[in-house]
Write an enzyme that holds these catalytic residues in place. Structure first.
Site, short mmCIF file in Angstrom:
data_model
loop_
_atom_site.label_atom_id
_atom_site.label_comp_id
_atom_site.label_asym_id
_atom_site.label_seq_id
_atom_site.Cartn_x
_atom_site.Cartn_y
_atom_site.Cartn_z
N ASP A 161 15.91 58.71 102.79
CA ASP A 161 16.92 59.32 101.92
C ASP A 161 16.58 59.08 100.45
O ASP A 161 16.60 59.99 99.62
CB ASP A 161 18.29 58.73 102.27
N ASN A 180 12.67 62.67 112.65
CA ASN A 180 12.02 62.44 113.94
C ASN A 180 11.28 61.11 113.87
O ASN A 180 10.33 60.97 113.08
CB ASN A 180 11.02 63.56 114.25
N LYS A 204 20.89 74.31 96.15
CA LYS A 204 20.33 73.65 97.35
C LYS A 204 18.86 73.29 97.16
O LYS A 204 18.04 74.13 96.80
CB LYS A 204 20.49 74.55 98.57
#
Ligand SMILES: CCCCCCCCCCCCCC(=O)SCCNC(=O)CCNC(=O)[C@H](O)C(C)(C)COP(=O)(O)OP(=O)(O)OC[C@H]1O[C@@H](n2cnc3c(N)ncnc32)[C@H](O)[C@@H]1OP(=O)(O)O
Length: 237
Positions: A161, A180, A204
């Protein structure tokens, strides 16, 4: 790996008990950490070598510092608390937040920087602005254990993050994180997180990263993230 981890732990235990702001045992131990005092708060840049850093981490750090010499890369400093301006920027979006309580606001700090040297998150991020990518060098300490001997997946997710976030700028929030986990990460080992901005669409930001061993032979994780630039017209609480 175990022997070097034990050696690392011994030096970590030797450093235990030292608190932020307390007088240093020896300045020689931490030649690169910069300290300066403002409003009686010590702002320490945590993205610099300390004695808990392994050979691998120091070596990679030196390699990237060399890349910074021509200006194509920059090392991002890292503080426990955001600058006053950054804090103000975020406060405007979270008017109802508990952090409006002044005493709590003063105590609040970035949790990845809340551990003593070597016990938790040791990391430094280098940014290439032209290529819109960053490289995060991360050594997860013994307090980040999940399965015995291995790094906790949540600790890895935290670093992913932060690494993805370092490819953004300004006031953004993580809206989606998709990871993953392909191989477990040995505790106390060093991993390299390569992150990039793939696409910008209005507010975004679409990002991706991979986490590899220092020799690049092991792919530990792959992740994508969606970060949203906060809209000044909206309050999120
Ligand atoms: C700076 C220096 C620092 C250096 C590093 C220090 C480390 C710092 C820490 C490191 C990092 C720590 C980081 C942390 O820990 S951040 C903490 C964890 N994240 C949160 O708590 C976020 C909670 N969510 C929100 O607050 C809001 O939902 C946000 C602000 C994200 C958007 O609410 P807002 O009202 O503003 O926007 P919108 O709802 O109109 O949506 C806008 C557009 O986005 C699309 N969308 C939204 N959500 C999703 C989704 N989940 N999947 C797919 N799409 C999604 C949506 O469809 C729309 O698209 P379109 O219709 O326009 O096409």
């Amino acid at each position: 790996m175990l022997r070097s981890c034990t050696a690392g732990l011994r030096s970590i235990w030797a450093l235990r008990g030292r608190r932020e702001g307390a007088p240093r045992l020896s300045m020689d131990l931490q030649p690169a950490r910069r300290l300066f005092s403002t409003e009686k708060v010590i702002h320490k840049d945590w993205a610099l070598p300390n004695p808990s850093w392994s050979k691998d981490l120091k070596l990679l750090f030196d390699q990237f510092m060399k890349k910074c010499e021509d200006g194509s890369w920059e090392r991002l400093p890292s503080y426990k608390r955001r600058s006053t301006q950054e804090s103000e920027d975020f406060k405007t979006y979270f008017l109802g937040s508990a952090l409006q309580t002044q005493s709590l606001w003063k105590k609040a700090q970035l949790f990845t920087r809340g551990f003593e040297d070597g016990l938790g998150f040791e990391y430094v991020i280098f940014k290439n602005n032209d290529e819109k990518r960053t490289v995060c060098l991360f050594q997860g300490g013994p307090y980040l254990q999940g399965v015995p001997g291995l790094l906790h997946g949540g600790a890895m997710a935290t670093m992913i993050d932060i690494a993805l976030g370092s490819c953004t700028g300004g006031a953004v929030m993580t809206a989606n994180l998709n990871i993953n986990f392909k191989r477990p990460v040995p505790l106390c080992s060093v991993v390299v997180i390569n992150s990039q901005l793939d696409k910008l669409e209005g507010r975004k930001l679409f990002l991706s990263c991979n986490v590899r061993s220092v020799d690049e032979k092991t792919l530990y994780s792959e992740a994508t993230g969606l970060f949203i630039k906060l809209d000044p017209e909206k309050s999120s609480t």
